[in-house]
Motif scaffolding. Structure first.
Motif, PDB file in Angstrom:
ATOM      1  N   LYS A 148      10.993 -36.978  26.906  1.00 56.44           N
ATOM      2  CA  LYS A 148      11.557 -38.277  27.244  1.00 56.44           C
ATOM      3  C   LYS A 148      10.845 -38.764  28.498  1.00 56.44           C
ATOM      4  O   LYS A 148      10.950 -38.135  29.561  1.00 56.44           O
ATOM      5  CB  LYS A 148      13.048 -38.158  27.510  1.00 56.44           C
ATOM      6  CG  LYS A 148      13.679 -39.525  27.694  1.00 56.44           C
ATOM      7  CD  LYS A 148      14.849 -39.516  28.605  1.00 56.44           C
ATOM      8  CE  LYS A 148      15.256 -40.966  28.879  1.00 56.44           C
ATOM      9  NZ  LYS A 148      15.942 -41.091  30.153  1.00 56.44           N
ATOM     10  N   ALA A 149      10.108 -39.837  28.385  1.00 46.88           N
ATOM     11  CA  ALA A 149       9.404 -40.391  29.530  1.00 46.88           C
ATOM     12  C   ALA A 149       9.889 -41.812  29.755  1.00 46.88           C
ATOM     13  O   ALA A 149       9.581 -42.715  28.979  1.00 46.88           O
ATOM     14  CB  ALA A 149       7.898 -40.364  29.291  1.00 46.88           C
ATOM     15  N   GLY A 150      10.692 -41.982  30.786  1.00 48.92           N
ATOM     16  CA  GLY A 150      11.233 -43.302  31.108  1.00 48.92           C
ATOM     17  C   GLY A 150      11.427 -43.353  32.604  1.00 48.92           C
ATOM     18  O   GLY A 150      10.505 -43.045  33.355  1.00 48.92           O
ATOM     19  N   ASP A 155       7.247 -36.033  39.052  1.00 50.01           N
ATOM     20  CA  ASP A 155       8.110 -37.210  39.190  1.00 50.01           C
ATOM     21  C   ASP A 155       7.485 -38.280  40.091  1.00 50.01           C
ATOM     22  O   ASP A 155       7.713 -39.472  39.897  1.00 50.01           O
ATOM     23  CB  ASP A 155       9.461 -36.758  39.784  1.00 50.01           C
ATOM     24  CG  ASP A 155      10.634 -37.542  39.194  1.00 50.01           C
ATOM     25  OD1 ASP A 155      10.538 -37.915  38.014  1.00 50.01           O
ATOM     26  OD2 ASP A 155      11.612 -37.773  39.913  1.00 50.01           O
ATOM     27  N   MET A 156       6.715 -37.843  41.082  1.00 47.82           N
ATOM     28  CA  MET A 156       6.178 -38.774  42.069  1.00 47.82           C
ATOM     29  C   MET A 156       4.953 -39.540  41.562  1.00 47.82           C
ATOM     30  O   MET A 156       4.515 -40.505  42.181  1.00 47.82           O
ATOM     31  CB  MET A 156       5.804 -38.006  43.358  1.00 47.82           C
ATOM     32  CG  MET A 156       7.011 -37.567  44.156  1.00 47.82           C
ATOM     33  SD  MET A 156       7.974 -38.984  44.768  1.00 47.82           S
ATOM     34  CE  MET A 156       9.270 -39.099  43.581  1.00 47.82           C
ATOM     35  N   VAL A 157       4.376 -39.109  40.430  1.00 50.11           N
ATOM     36  CA  VAL A 157       3.239 -39.863  39.886  1.00 50.11           C
ATOM     37  C   VAL A 157       3.505 -40.420  38.490  1.00 50.11           C
ATOM     38  O   VAL A 157       2.815 -41.325  38.042  1.00 50.11           O
ATOM     39  CB  VAL A 157       1.937 -39.009  39.837  1.00 50.11           C
ATOM     40  CG1 VAL A 157       1.434 -38.718  41.239  1.00 50.11           C
ATOM     41  CG2 VAL A 157       2.141 -37.732  39.068  1.00 50.11           C
ATOM     42  N   ALA A 158       4.512 -39.880  37.790  1.00 45.68           N
ATOM     43  CA  ALA A 158       4.655 -40.281  36.387  1.00 45.68           C
ATOM     44  C   ALA A 158       6.045 -40.779  35.991  1.00 45.68           C
ATOM     45  O   ALA A 158       6.242 -41.168  34.850  1.00 45.68           O
ATOM     46  CB  ALA A 158       4.254 -39.113  35.480  1.00 45.68           C
ATOM     47  N   SER A 159       6.992 -40.796  36.923  1.00 47.36           N
ATOM     48  CA  SER A 159       8.318 -41.327  36.559  1.00 47.36           C
ATOM     49  C   SER A 159       8.268 -42.851  36.591  1.00 47.36           C
ATOM     50  O   SER A 159       7.323 -43.442  37.127  1.00 47.36           O
ATOM     51  CB  SER A 159       9.378 -40.823  37.538  1.00 47.36           C
ATOM     52  OG  SER A 159       9.157 -41.385  38.813  1.00 47.36           O
ATOM     53  N   GLY A 160       9.286 -43.487  36.041  1.00 49.63           N
ATOM     54  CA  GLY A 160       9.320 -44.943  35.978  1.00 49.63           C
ATOM     55  C   GLY A 160       9.119 -45.613  37.326  1.00 49.63           C
ATOM     56  O   GLY A 160       8.267 -46.495  37.469  1.00 49.63           O
ATOM     57  N   LEU A 180      10.991 -45.020  27.095  1.00 49.31           N
ATOM     58  CA  LEU A 180      10.340 -46.331  27.191  1.00 49.31           C
ATOM     59  C   LEU A 180       8.811 -46.240  27.290  1.00 49.31           C
ATOM     60  O   LEU A 180       8.077 -47.025  26.693  1.00 49.31           O
ATOM     61  CB  LEU A 180      10.913 -47.046  28.425  1.00 49.31           C
ATOM     62  CG  LEU A 180      11.042 -48.552  28.381  1.00 49.31           C
ATOM     63  CD1 LEU A 180      11.597 -49.033  27.052  1.00 49.31           C
ATOM     64  CD2 LEU A 180      11.931 -49.023  29.522  1.00 49.31           C
ATOM     65  N   LEU A 181       8.307 -45.244  28.041  1.00 46.99           N
ATOM     66  CA  LEU A 181       6.861 -45.154  28.250  1.00 46.99           C
ATOM     67  C   LEU A 181       6.106 -44.860  26.956  1.00 46.99           C
ATOM     68  O   LEU A 181       4.937 -45.216  26.806  1.00 46.99           O
ATOM     69  CB  LEU A 181       6.534 -44.075  29.288  1.00 46.99           C
ATOM     70  CG  LEU A 181       6.998 -44.364  30.717  1.00 46.99           C
ATOM     71  CD1 LEU A 181       6.657 -43.202  31.632  1.00 46.99           C
ATOM     72  CD2 LEU A 181       6.368 -45.644  31.241  1.00 46.99           C
ATOM     73  N   ALA A 182       6.787 -44.184  26.014  1.00 47.93           N
ATOM     74  CA  ALA A 182       6.116 -43.818  24.759  1.00 47.93           C
ATOM     75  C   ALA A 182       5.792 -45.034  23.899  1.00 47.93           C
ATOM     76  O   ALA A 182       5.078 -44.931  22.908  1.00 47.93           O
ATOM     77  CB  ALA A 182       6.981 -42.835  23.976  1.00 47.93           C
ATOM     78  N   THR A 183       6.321 -46.224  24.291  1.00 44.41           N
ATOM     79  CA  THR A 183       5.976 -47.437  23.547  1.00 44.41           C
ATOM     80  C   THR A 183       4.620 -47.988  24.005  1.00 44.41           C
ATOM     81  O   THR A 183       4.117 -48.936  23.427  1.00 44.41           O
ATOM     82  CB  THR A 183       7.044 -48.544  23.736  1.00 44.41           C
ATOM     83  OG1 THR A 183       7.111 -48.870  25.140  1.00 44.41           O
ATOM     84  CG2 THR A 183       8.417 -48.078  23.269  1.00 44.41           C
ATOM     85  N   SER A 184       4.039 -47.370  25.041  1.00 43.80           N
ATOM     86  CA  SER A 184       2.746 -47.824  25.546  1.00 43.80           C
ATOM     87  C   SER A 184       1.606 -47.009  24.943  1.00 43.80           C
ATOM     88  O   SER A 184       1.587 -45.776  25.042  1.00 43.80           O
ATOM     89  CB  SER A 184       2.724 -47.690  27.074  1.00 43.80           C
ATOM     90  OG  SER A 184       1.396 -47.554  27.543  1.00 43.80           O
ATOM     91  N   ASP A 185       0.636 -47.688  24.327  1.00 42.86           N
ATOM     92  CA  ASP A 185      -0.516 -46.987  23.742  1.00 42.86           C
ATOM     93  C   ASP A 185      -1.340 -46.292  24.814  1.00 42.86           C
ATOM     94  O   ASP A 185      -1.872 -45.208  24.587  1.00 42.86           O
ATOM     95  CB  ASP A 185      -1.415 -47.985  22.987  1.00 42.86           C
ATOM     96  CG  ASP A 185      -0.724 -48.518  21.736  1.00 42.86           C
ATOM     97  OD1 ASP A 185       0.220 -47.849  21.262  1.00 42.86           O
ATOM     98  OD2 ASP A 185      -1.132 -49.587  21.247  1.00 42.86           O
TER      99      ASP A 185
END
Ligand SMILES: [Zn+2]
Length: 391
Positions: free
Chosen positions: A209-211, A257-262, A325-330
């Motif tokens: 889960k990436a959001g 978390d500090m580079v890849a969280s929402g 949400l991030l998984a909707t980005s190609d």
């Protein structure tokens, strides 16, 4: 607690075979279980009378009269699944067949105190059930954006739920509603939904889960794996190599978390001149071709992929499902793939399916409701219910 021993020819076992589609006619069931025709007739009558199954149409004939197909019968009882997010809650009602019969979305604020939030959710669930003809509420199942201690059921310092630390959400839900309840974290709930959607075609699945936050859920040999304390898969504070030394909420530096969280992604895009206040804004900018937004999303994907590659090497899943949400980005998914294919051995990735999650926006709510339903339809449970009904 219902305790019962199911046997290879007990009604519960036969119900399970019908439910999974392993055998759906009397002849198939007799072949599958080795039971005599008379035993099988008795068991099927028991299930028909209790309303667990129904006859539905005709199966394929092997000469002579066409056999009647047996199927799970719908019941008035529904399990409510609730996905509690930072700003809204998604509610679904699942029937006995696991189908969504109603769905609603409500605004919530996690800054309110837990009993207020949970009380409002219970009210929304009751309203939705009342508005769905012929349905009664049997259980509540909630997916939460924070880690739960499997031994105590309490939330463990959830960074996105200040004021909820130490709260036993399952216990509070039951106390406030009087209805049997369950609680799970969001990544695990979504992993369960992804497993359910694939209908038994996958046994080993890693869900990401990436959001606003980053988490994973693992299905190992068909079962959710939560670890000793229940916090397996929480990868957001994994230390990255060559990461910028940004202080993290956990008190350390160099966390994923500090580079890849929402929030980290939104911050990076703003530094590159993009006007963004949310992940949605960043995704919008990327769609419009903003180079900074796409690059930040790809880099976040690469960073998450870097951490996932170790897990994929260790766990050897059949499917790596990307959700949130991030998984909707190609650009994001391309970054994940790039890292996995670069850092994993070919024997691990040759047959690995990396795909965007199929379970949809309500995955958290559906997953935990589906699992709650499954538990209530296990052979031992069905046998126990039938025994009580006959006693
Ligand atoms: Zn950290």
């Amino acid at each position: 607690m219902l305790v019962n021993q199911s046997t290879p020819t007990s009604a519960g076992t036969i119900f399970h075979l019908i439910k999974t589609g392993a055998a759906t006619t009397r002849a198939e069931l007799a072949r599958h279980t080795g039971a005599s025709a008379s035993t099988m007739a008795l068991r099927i009558d028991e299930l028909l009378q209790a309303g667990y199954i129904e006859e539905s149409g005709e199966g394929a004939s092997s000469g002579g009269r066409r056999p009647r197909n047996l199927a799970v019968r719908d019941a008035p009882e529904v399990v409510a699944g609730i996905d509690l997010g930072e700003n809204h809650a998604i509610i679904v009602l699942l029937n006995r067949r696991g189908e969504t019969v109603a769905q609603a979305v409500h605004e919530v604020s996690l800054r309110a105190d837990p009993d207020t939030v949970l009380g409002a959710l219970i009210q929304h669930v009751r309203q939705l059930t009342d508005a769905t003809p012929g349905r009664t509420l049997a259980a509540l199942a909630i997916s939460l954006p924070g880690p739960l201690d499997a031994r105590t059921g309490r939330l463990l310092s959830p960074t996105r739920m200040p004021g909820w630390s130490g709260v036993d959400v399952r216990e509070r839900l039951e106390a406030l509603s009087g209805i049997p309840s369950r609680a799970s974290n969001d990544a695990n709930s979504m992993a369960l939904a992804e497993y359910a959607v694939r209908e038994g075609s996958v046994r080993d699945l890693l869900f990401v889960k990436a959001g606003s936050g980053i988490g994973t859920g693992s299905i190992v040999d068909g079962s959710l794996y939560t670890g000793f304390r229940g916090v397996a898969g929480d990868i957001s504070h994994t230390t990255l190599t060559n990461a910028p030394a940004i202080p993290c909420s956990c008190g350390r530096v160099g966390c994923l978390d500090m580079v890849a969280s929402g929030s980290a992604i939104v911050e990076s895009v703003r530094e590159r001149g993009g006007e963004a206040a949310s992940i949605d804004d960043v995704l919008g900018l990327a769609k419009q071709g903003h180079p900074g937004a796409s690059e930040v999303l790809r880099e976040a994907g690469r960073r998450i992929g870097e951490v996932l590659s170790t897990i994929v090497n260790f766990f050897n899943p059949q499917v790596l499902a990307l959700g949130g949400l991030l998984a909707t980005s190609d650009a994001f998914t391309a970054g994940v793939r790039q890292a996995i294919y670069t850092q994993c051995l070919p024997m691990t990735t040759d047959l690995l399916e990396i795909s965007v999650a199929q379970a949809g926006r309500a995955a958290g709510a559906v997953g935990i409701a589906w699992d709650t339903l499954e538990k209530s339809l296990q052979p031992e449970y069905v046998d126990a219910v039938l025994q009580l009904a006959g006693a």
